[in-house]
Write an enzyme that holds these catalytic residues in place. Structure first.
Site, PDB file in Angstrom:
ATOM      1  CD  GLU A 107     -20.702  -1.911  31.193  1.00  0.00           C
ATOM      2  OE1 GLU A 107     -20.075  -2.428  32.144  1.00  0.00           O
ATOM      3  OE2 GLU A 107     -20.308  -1.990  30.020  1.00  0.00           O
TER       4      GLU A 107
ATOM      5  CG  ASP B 216     -17.452  -0.324  30.627  1.00  0.00           C
ATOM      6  OD1 ASP B 216     -17.742   0.255  31.691  1.00  0.00           O
ATOM      7  OD2 ASP B 216     -17.317  -1.562  30.526  1.00  0.00           O
TER       8      ASP B 216
ATOM      9  CE  LYS C 271     -14.158  -1.460  31.697  1.00  0.00           C
ATOM     10  NZ  LYS C 271     -14.021  -2.889  32.042  1.00  0.00           N
TER      11      LYS C 271
ATOM     12  CG  ASP D  76     -16.180  -2.616  34.708  1.00  0.00           C
ATOM     13  OD1 ASP D  76     -16.702  -2.126  33.681  1.00  0.00           O
ATOM     14  OD2 ASP D  76     -14.998  -3.008  34.767  1.00  0.00           O
TER      15      ASP D  76
ATOM     16  CE  LYS E 296     -21.222  -3.518  27.236  1.00  0.00           C
ATOM     17  NZ  LYS E 296     -20.204  -4.254  28.036  1.00  0.00           N
TER      18      LYS E 296
ATOM     19  CG  ASP F  27     -18.198  -1.928  26.468  1.00  0.00           C
ATOM     20  OD1 ASP F  27     -18.096  -3.103  26.065  1.00  0.00           O
ATOM     21  OD2 ASP F  27     -18.522  -1.632  27.628  1.00  0.00           O
TER      22      ASP F  27
ATOM     23  NE  ARG G  28     -22.541  -9.086  33.562  1.00  0.00           N
ATOM     24  CZ  ARG G  28     -21.561  -9.887  33.979  1.00  0.00           C
ATOM     25  NH1 ARG G  28     -21.753 -10.700  34.999  1.00  0.00           N
ATOM     26  NH2 ARG G  28     -20.396  -9.884  33.366  1.00  0.00           N
TER      27      ARG G  28
HETATM   28  N1  BES Z   1     -16.904  -3.913  28.485  1.00  0.00           N
HETATM   29  C1  BES Z   1     -16.404  -4.780  29.451  1.00  0.00           C
HETATM   30  C2  BES Z   1     -15.821  -6.071  28.873  1.00  0.00           C
HETATM   31  C3  BES Z   1     -14.639  -5.920  27.957  1.00  0.00           C
HETATM   32  C4  BES Z   1     -13.360  -6.124  28.440  1.00  0.00           C
HETATM   33  C5  BES Z   1     -14.804  -5.632  26.634  1.00  0.00           C
HETATM   34  C6  BES Z   1     -12.277  -6.012  27.596  1.00  0.00           C
HETATM   35  C7  BES Z   1     -13.721  -5.525  25.788  1.00  0.00           C
HETATM   36  C8  BES Z   1     -12.464  -5.725  26.260  1.00  0.00           C
HETATM   37  C9  BES Z   1     -17.501  -5.174  30.445  1.00  0.00           C
HETATM   38  O1  BES Z   1     -18.459  -4.209  30.666  1.00  0.00           O
HETATM   39  C10 BES Z   1     -16.836  -5.429  31.744  1.00  0.00           C
HETATM   40  O2  BES Z   1     -16.317  -4.509  32.321  1.00  0.00           O
HETATM   41  N2  BES Z   1     -16.852  -6.677  32.199  1.00  0.00           N
HETATM   42  C11 BES Z   1     -16.264  -7.044  33.436  1.00  0.00           C
HETATM   43  C12 BES Z   1     -17.249  -7.908  34.165  1.00  0.00           C
HETATM   44  C13 BES Z   1     -16.868  -8.177  35.590  1.00  0.00           C
HETATM   45  C14 BES Z   1     -16.947  -6.922  36.417  1.00  0.00           C
HETATM   46  C15 BES Z   1     -17.786  -9.229  36.128  1.00  0.00           C
HETATM   47  C16 BES Z   1     -14.984  -7.804  33.120  1.00  0.00           C
HETATM   48  O3  BES Z   1     -14.950  -8.570  32.173  1.00  0.00           O
HETATM   49  O4  BES Z   1     -14.008  -7.589  33.831  1.00  0.00           O
HETATM   50 ZN    ZN Z   2     -18.747  -2.882  29.156  1.00  0.00          ZN
HETATM   51 MN    MN Z   3     -17.875  -2.842  32.163  1.00  0.00          MN
END
Ligand code: BES
Ligand code: ZN
Ligand code: MN
Length: 490
Positions: A346, A267, A274, A344, A262, A285, A348
């Site tokens: 994104e 992000d 966020k 968010d 990825k 990210d 996947r």
């Molecule tokens: N990049 C984030 C995940 C992340 C969180 C990486 C903290 C490093 C530290 C990912 O894209 C994300 O935002 N995931 C969401 C998914 C949710 C919306 C289903 C998450 O984990 O909150």
């Molecule tokens: Zn992300």
């Molecule tokens: Mn995200």
């Protein structure tokens, strides 16, 4: 820092400091420790008897040597319990030694191998530990930079193990330098490390180490039908890139391992934006993507006998005027339709098209790695990488490679029942599965796009960033998984 093997007696090695490990409860009654103790007038015995140094893991003691040896200082390193001792302890001790001695303004040090483990494996671990420990994420400091004069480490070994030690050092150096390269890329801020810049980092690696590089632009992605990746990219002014590094062995192989990382260079969350607090961390990210390029750099030098692809979907996730909205439906390269509930989620979405592209390029096995979910930190903290997959044999192979590297992986389940959570009313699948089992539903989503190819997913969101400086490691990007990925194919 240069790392060399040295078969002289420990007391013959001219250096600023000699680093020697001592097991918990060990007494300098025989062998090298007895000889050392004698040469320094019993200082070791007295440190142990007074309880000032007892050999616990990650303990150390630094003494000026006035004794009969050429090293001017002595650094004692706790090796912990003898029956729990593994090559990874060597890695940490070498890390502690390098960071401690750098702080003492040393230029050269000798690291005495006395572990009773495989000489090559130990030398590799020691080399990795020291070189990884010296990485500092302070490129943008213009004052108070971490000063280092440390330019040579000598791994002291028996003459009959000299060749094995040299082999281990060389492998360790290649892997550690690749890892540090990856950490530098991860550490760059997002205004520097754009998708275009990631592609030029891949180009540097391809040119220096002889890999083939192909970078797809958005028009090419559109032609391939990558609506899922493009949906994420459309909110950003920075063009997305699909980076493909390819390694081919001299003799033809039917196996093609694809590493897919990825590469979200920032992000924001997109329209599902966020919170501001801590958002600056989202520059990392793209750790999965940088790790992929770093692993390819080492793989190109170690030349395994299988084909290896390194694929990085690189894009920002921004809430621009053209950004995708919650509720939008996109069509992925495989033809599957996706309801984007939360912009968010994104990672996947971009991986869906990237793993499908890996299959199109002939991947027979896939490993994807991603900072995919915050949920993985809730489950496993910053200690274990989560591993999930569709083929237990391939999962076990990857876990074995992790064990060999001293990296900790923990398998989470991926049973069919979890598919329920990502059912959509309007499309084939939706991109979030609610609060429960977030790491699992994230992986399940990607699974839908690898079809029947053996695949594992590594969630590194909890482990890719070290929150505080440790005795053997700087704060910042860890480079986790480079070692495992390299050991997996080489
Ligand atoms: N990049 C984030 C995940 C992340 C969180 C990486 C903290 C490093 C530290 C990912 O894209 C994300 O935002 N995931 C969401 C998914 C949710 C919306 C289903 C998450 O984990 O909150
Ligand atoms: Zn992300
Ligand atoms: Mn995200």
């Amino acid at each position: 820092m240069e790392v060399k093997a040295d078969s002289r007696k420990f007391y013959e090695i001219e250096c600023d400091a000699l680093a020697v490990s001592v097991f918990e409860g060990e007494k300098p009654e025989s062998g090298v420790l007895a000889e050392l103790d004698q040469r320094i007038g019993g200082v070791l015995t007295s440190l142990i008897e007074t309880g000032e140094f007892i050999g616990k893991a990650s303990e150390s003691a630094y003494v000026h040597s006035t004794g009969e040896m050429k090293a001017r200082r002595l650094l004692l390193l706790g090796a912990g319990k003898r029956d729990e001792f593994k090559a990874d302890n060597v890695r940490r001790m070498a890390g502690v030694a390098a960071r401690t001695l750098r702080g003492k303004k040393a230029r050269t040090f000798a690291f005495l191998q006395r572990f009773g483990l495989d000489a090559s494996e130990c030398a590799q671990a020691a080399t990795e530990g020291a070189l990884l420990a010296l990485f500092e994420p302070d490129k943008y400091h213009t004052s108070d930079k971490t000063e280092s004069h440390l330019d040579q480490m000598m791994i002291a070994t028996d003459g009959n193990e000299l060749d094995a030690t040299k082999t281990g050092i060389e492998r360790g150096r290649i892997i550690a330098e690749a890892t540090n390269f990856g950490r530098e890329v991860i550490n760059e801020p997002s205004n520097v490390m754009t998708p275009t810049e990631m592609a030029s980092k891949a180009a540097e690696v391809a040119k220096a180490y002889g890999l083939t590089l192909d970078v797809l632009d958005e028009d090419q992605m559109r032609e391939l039908g990558m609506g899922s990746l493009l949906g994420v990219a459309q909110g950003s002014a920075e063009p997305a890139k699909l980076i493909v590094l390819s390694y081919k062995p001299k003799t033809k192989s039917d196996e093609t391992v694809a590493i897919v990382g990825k590469g979200v260079t920032f992000d924001t969350g997109g329209i599902s934006i966020k919170p501001a607090d801590g958002m600056e961390k989202m520059k990392y990210d793209m750790a999965g993507g940088a790790t992929t390029i770093a692993a390819m750099r080492a793989i190109a030098q170690l030349k395994p006998s299988v084909n290896v692809l390194g694929i990085v979907p690189a894009t920002e996730n921004m809430p621009g005027g053209r950004a995708q909205r919650p509720g939008d439906v996109v069509r992925a390269m495989t033809g599957k339709t996706i309801e984007v509930i939360n912009t968010d989620a994104e990672g996947r979405l971009i991986l869906a098209d990237a793993v499908a592209y890996a299959r199109k390029l002939g991947a027979t096995k896939i490993v994807d790695l991603a900072t995919l979910t915050g949920a993985v930190s809730i489950a496993l903290g910053d200690v274990y990488v989560a591993i999930l997959g569709n083929n237990q044999e391939w999962i076990d192979t990857v876990i074995a490679a992790a064990k060999k590297s001293g990296e900790k992986f923990w398998q989470l389940p991926l049973d069919k029942e979890y598919r329920e959570q990502i059912k959509s009313e309007i499309a084939d699948i939706k991109n979030v599965g609610g609060r429960k089992a977030g790491t699992i539903t994230g992986a399940y989503f990607i699974r839908e796009f690898v079809e029947d190819t053996p695949w594992v997913h590594l969630d590194i969101a909890g482990t890719a960033w070290n929150e505080s400086t440790k005795p053997y490691l700087a704060i910042g990007p860890t480079g986790v998984c480079v070692r495992t990925l390299v050991n997996l194919v080489c």
